[in-house]
Motif scaffolding. Structure first.
Motif, short mmCIF file in Angstrom:
data_model
loop_
_atom_site.label_atom_id
_atom_site.label_comp_id
_atom_site.label_asym_id
_atom_site.label_seq_id
_atom_site.Cartn_x
_atom_site.Cartn_y
_atom_site.Cartn_z
N UNK A 109 10.94 -3.43 -8.99
CA UNK A 109 10.27 -4.37 -8.09
C UNK A 109 9.02 -3.76 -7.47
N UNK A 110 9.09 -2.51 -7.04
CA UNK A 110 7.95 -1.89 -6.37
C UNK A 110 6.80 -1.61 -7.32
N UNK A 111 7.11 -1.26 -8.57
CA UNK A 111 6.01 -1.07 -9.53
C UNK A 111 5.31 -2.39 -9.82
N UNK A 112 6.07 -3.47 -9.83
CA UNK A 112 5.46 -4.79 -9.99
C UNK A 112 4.60 -5.12 -8.77
N UNK A 113 5.08 -4.73 -7.59
CA UNK A 113 4.27 -4.90 -6.39
C UNK A 113 2.95 -4.14 -6.46
N UNK A 114 2.99 -2.93 -7.00
CA UNK A 114 1.75 -2.16 -7.16
C UNK A 114 0.79 -2.83 -8.14
N UNK A 115 1.35 -3.48 -9.15
CA UNK A 115 0.50 -4.13 -10.15
C UNK A 115 -0.33 -5.26 -9.55
#
Length: 360
Positions: free
Chosen positions: A261-267
């Protein structure tokens, strides 16, 4: 318009997805049936072993390519018969076991000619190779289909696919951008299997009971890939379960879900504009814990594809069919802004069955 059946099996190797659409490669006139057929247990086991082993020893790949092809043939024969279909072509993606765009290599095991001869139908295969020959990443290839599905939706928006790897397609009018984001379900699935707790985090049950280990998560998020601009792509094994090592089943699952979820948030920070909507496809949309984490990580709304009458189970197989129609029409299947190719590329190769090949 062509009737095309697309097939694909992801790196989880949990089954062969099949779907028919009627399309000219620009718009979809009709969505036909879809379905999933499991691999034979020995084929799935061999696929997962090949993915885990990597490319150093390729001696088992030819036999596995034949097994993958034969399992697809059985699945397709049953699918066509059950739905009374006589398609103009079948798209055979094959089984990805290795993907390394840094050296210009992607490997999808399968024998398209063998499949064409067995089915007595034209088969379109080798859908990624032309893109890589033009300097592209060879992935993701689904964005042009996402664009066709989003014609009547308010934009900017993102399609978010959470399979083994997570990837996105950003759409704003004619602007299209796509890239792989980071781990999707692959690490979580591996974690669950390692603990003999099933094949995946069913209904997000394990991750919901766990506690995210914030310090470990922060360290994992420091990987430079997550903030590098697209286009970019990943192999399933590009990241390891190190972030969860030594944790309980539940805490490890919760931390791996948070990583996705957090890597998607960074994207989201890599996009030209903040999308008002994220349409979630792939197996990740069925994990309530992950969907809740995404709602917290992203500024835009997060909704499953079914809210827009898009079959999240069939979407990637439909996309393969759509790419096949674009190949037949001579239209691009990938673009500099989706894969990094030097120019728009029309990818694929046609394999005619023996009955249709001209005798020299």
């Amino acid at each position: 318009m062509w009737s095309v059946v697309g097939t694909i099996s992801g790196t989880s190797a949990d089954g062969i997805d099949l779907a028919e659409i009627v399309t000219d490669g620009v718009a979809v006139e009709r969505f036909g049936p879809g379905g999933t057929t499991p691999y034979q247990p020995e084929t799935r086991r061999a696929v997962l072993e090949a993915i885990a082993a990597g490319p150093r020893d390729r001696s088992a790949w030819p036999a596995l390519a034949r097994a993958v092809t034969d399992d697809h043939a059985v699945a397709l024969e049953a699918f066509l018969a059950a739905n009374d279909l006589a398609p103009d072509a079948v798209v055979f993606h094959g089984q990805t076991v290795w993907h390394d765009p840094s050296i210009g290599e992607t490997v999808q095991l399968g024998e398209p000619q063998r499949l064409a001869d067995r089915l007595g139908l034209p088969v379109i295969g080798d859908v990624r190779k032309a893109d890589m020959a033009e300097g592209g990443q060879g992935a993701p290839l689904v964005p042009v289909y996402h664009q066709a599905l989003a014609r009547d939706l308010a934009q900017p928006l993102c399609f978010l696919n959470i399979g083994g790897v997570s990837n996105l397609t950003y759409l704003d009018g004619e602007d299209i951008l796509a890239f792989d984001i980071g781990p999707g379900n692959a690490l979580l699935d591996d974690w669950i299997r390692r603990h003999d707790a099933g094949e995946f985090d069913d209904d997000g049950a394990f991750s919901a009971k766990g506690t995210v280990q914030a310090e470990r998560l922060h360290q994992a998020l420091s990987h430079p890939f997550f903030v590098a601009p697209g286009p970019k792509s990943l192999d399933r094994n590009a990241f390891s379960m190190a972030v969860a090592e030594g944790l309980s089943l539940e805490d490890g699952a919760a931390t791996l879900v948070a990583l996705t979820a957090e890597t998607i948030g960074l994207s989201e920070k890599l996009l030209p504009k903040i999308p008002a909507l994220w349409i979630v496809c792939g197996g990740g949309r069925l994990n309530p814990t992950l969907m809740a984490a995404l709602a917290s990580a992203l500024a835009g709304g997060v909704r499953p594809s079914e809210d827009f009458h898009i079959d999240g189970n069939a979407l990637e197989a439909q996309a393969m069919a759509f790419l096949g129609a674009r190949f037949q029409a001579g239209l691009p299947t990938s673009f500099p802004s989706t894969t990094g190719a030097a120019r728009p590329v029309c990818g694929g190769k046609l394999f005619l069955p023996q009955s249709q090949r001209r005798i020299a």
